[in-house]
Design a protein around this motif. Structure first.
Motif, PDB file in Angstrom:
ATOM      1  N   ARG A 222     -34.169 -17.434  21.909  1.00 39.78           N
ATOM      2  CA  ARG A 222     -35.532 -17.123  21.450  1.00 39.78           C
ATOM      3  C   ARG A 222     -35.531 -15.950  20.487  1.00 39.78           C
ATOM      4  O   ARG A 222     -36.271 -15.953  19.489  1.00 39.78           O
ATOM      5  N   THR A 223     -34.713 -14.950  20.764  1.00 40.06           N
ATOM      6  CA  THR A 223     -34.615 -13.808  19.851  1.00 40.06           C
ATOM      7  C   THR A 223     -34.118 -14.266  18.491  1.00 40.06           C
ATOM      8  O   THR A 223     -34.642 -13.848  17.441  1.00 40.06           O
TER       9      THR A 223
ATOM     10  N   GLU B 207     -33.107 -16.595  26.370  1.00 36.26           N
ATOM     11  CA  GLU B 207     -33.629 -15.365  25.766  1.00 36.26           C
ATOM     12  C   GLU B 207     -32.907 -15.028  24.469  1.00 36.26           C
ATOM     13  O   GLU B 207     -33.530 -14.628  23.475  1.00 36.26           O
TER      14      GLU B 207
ATOM     15  N   PHE C 262     -41.727 -13.290  24.992  1.00 36.51           N
ATOM     16  CA  PHE C 262     -41.510 -12.787  23.644  1.00 36.51           C
ATOM     17  C   PHE C 262     -42.806 -12.671  22.848  1.00 36.51           C
ATOM     18  O   PHE C 262     -42.885 -11.872  21.906  1.00 36.51           O
TER      19      PHE C 262
ATOM     20  N   PHE D  73     -39.236 -10.736  13.647  1.00 38.23           N
ATOM     21  CA  PHE D  73     -38.755  -9.369  13.824  1.00 38.23           C
ATOM     22  C   PHE D  73     -38.556  -8.695  12.471  1.00 38.23           C
ATOM     23  O   PHE D  73     -38.952  -7.540  12.275  1.00 38.23           O
TER      24      PHE D  73
ATOM     25  N   GLY E 229     -28.795  -6.827  21.436  1.00 35.62           N
ATOM     26  CA  GLY E 229     -28.574  -7.242  22.814  1.00 35.62           C
ATOM     27  C   GLY E 229     -27.463  -6.441  23.473  1.00 35.62           C
ATOM     28  O   GLY E 229     -26.690  -5.747  22.806  1.00 35.62           O
TER      29      GLY E 229
ATOM     30  N   PRO F 132     -33.184  -6.537  16.316  1.00 39.78           N
ATOM     31  CA  PRO F 132     -32.826  -6.812  17.709  1.00 39.78           C
ATOM     32  C   PRO F 132     -31.395  -6.370  17.991  1.00 39.78           C
ATOM     33  O   PRO F 132     -30.518  -6.459  17.124  1.00 39.78           O
TER      34      PRO F 132
END
Length: 208
Positions: free
Chosen positions: A51-52, A48, A147, A59, A68, A66
């Motif tokens: 992928r971000t 994850e 996503f 984005f 986290g 983003p």
């Protein structure tokens, strides 16, 4: 504290992989994709985070930052980022919050005792430039996020805001939108001069 749609996202001050952060100040005039993960150096979380990072340009194109979070330390995060970059072929640049005392996870109700007493589940908060919570999602620890859906949901929110419309099931960018029933036909003529397909008085489809 229960986080409700439309409320101001709680502010906080915290250490991150990019240094100390004041959340609202850091967010600025951007949207925020704020998401939690259970732990560093775990398999689903690694994919994850990767992928971000891989979607950084997607984005950015949506004016989304983003952010986290897990209940690990900054030191652990920084070590883990090297693994994420190596295994996921990415360059992770967004900040990750270190929430060792669980204060932020508890503030945002990211810890669900049925899953874990100390680790956060996979929570998602989409927050707009006015700091309002616009969308939430919660995934269990064993299931990674979709996503494509996160980006689609952001597109939908931004499209709805910009055009005073609603979005149908499975809507994707470029698809038909719905003229809300609260907008009269007279007002809709000015707002949607391209016209619409009226399937029912309450169901008017148009393109923007």
């Amino acid at each position: 504290m229960t986080i409700r749609l439309g409320q101001i996202a709680p502010d906080f001050n915290v250490d991150t992989t990019k240094g100390p952060m004041s959340f609202h100040e850091w967010a600025g005039d951007s949207w925020v994709f704020f998401f939690s993960h259970p732990a560093d150096f775990t398999p689903v979380c690694t994919t994850e985070m990767g992928r971000t990072a891989q979607l950084a340009q997607e984005f950015a194109a949506r004016n989304v930052k983003p952010l986290g979070l897990s209940t690990d330390s900054v030191e652990e995060h920084l070590k883990w980022i090297d693994d994420v970059n190596d295994t996921q072929s990415c360059d992770l640049q967004f900040p990750i919050v270190a929430d060792e005392d669980h204060k932020i996870a508890e503030l945002y109700e990211m810890i669900h005792p049925g899953e874990s007493e100390t680790a956060a589940v996979r929570s998602v908060f989409i927050i707009d430039p006015d700091k309002k919570v616009r969308l939430t999602m919660t995934y269990p620890m064993a299931v990674g996020r979709n996503f494509d859906e996160i980006l689609r949901a952001i597109d939908a929110l931004q499209t709805a805001d910009a055009n005073s419309c609603a979005l149908p099931a499975d809507w994707k960018k470029g698809g038909e939108v719905i003229i809300p029933p609260s907008i009269s036909n007279e007002k809709a003529k000015d707002m949607f001069p391209q016209g619409w397909n009226e399937l029912r008085p309450y169901l008017r489809l148009t393109r923007i």
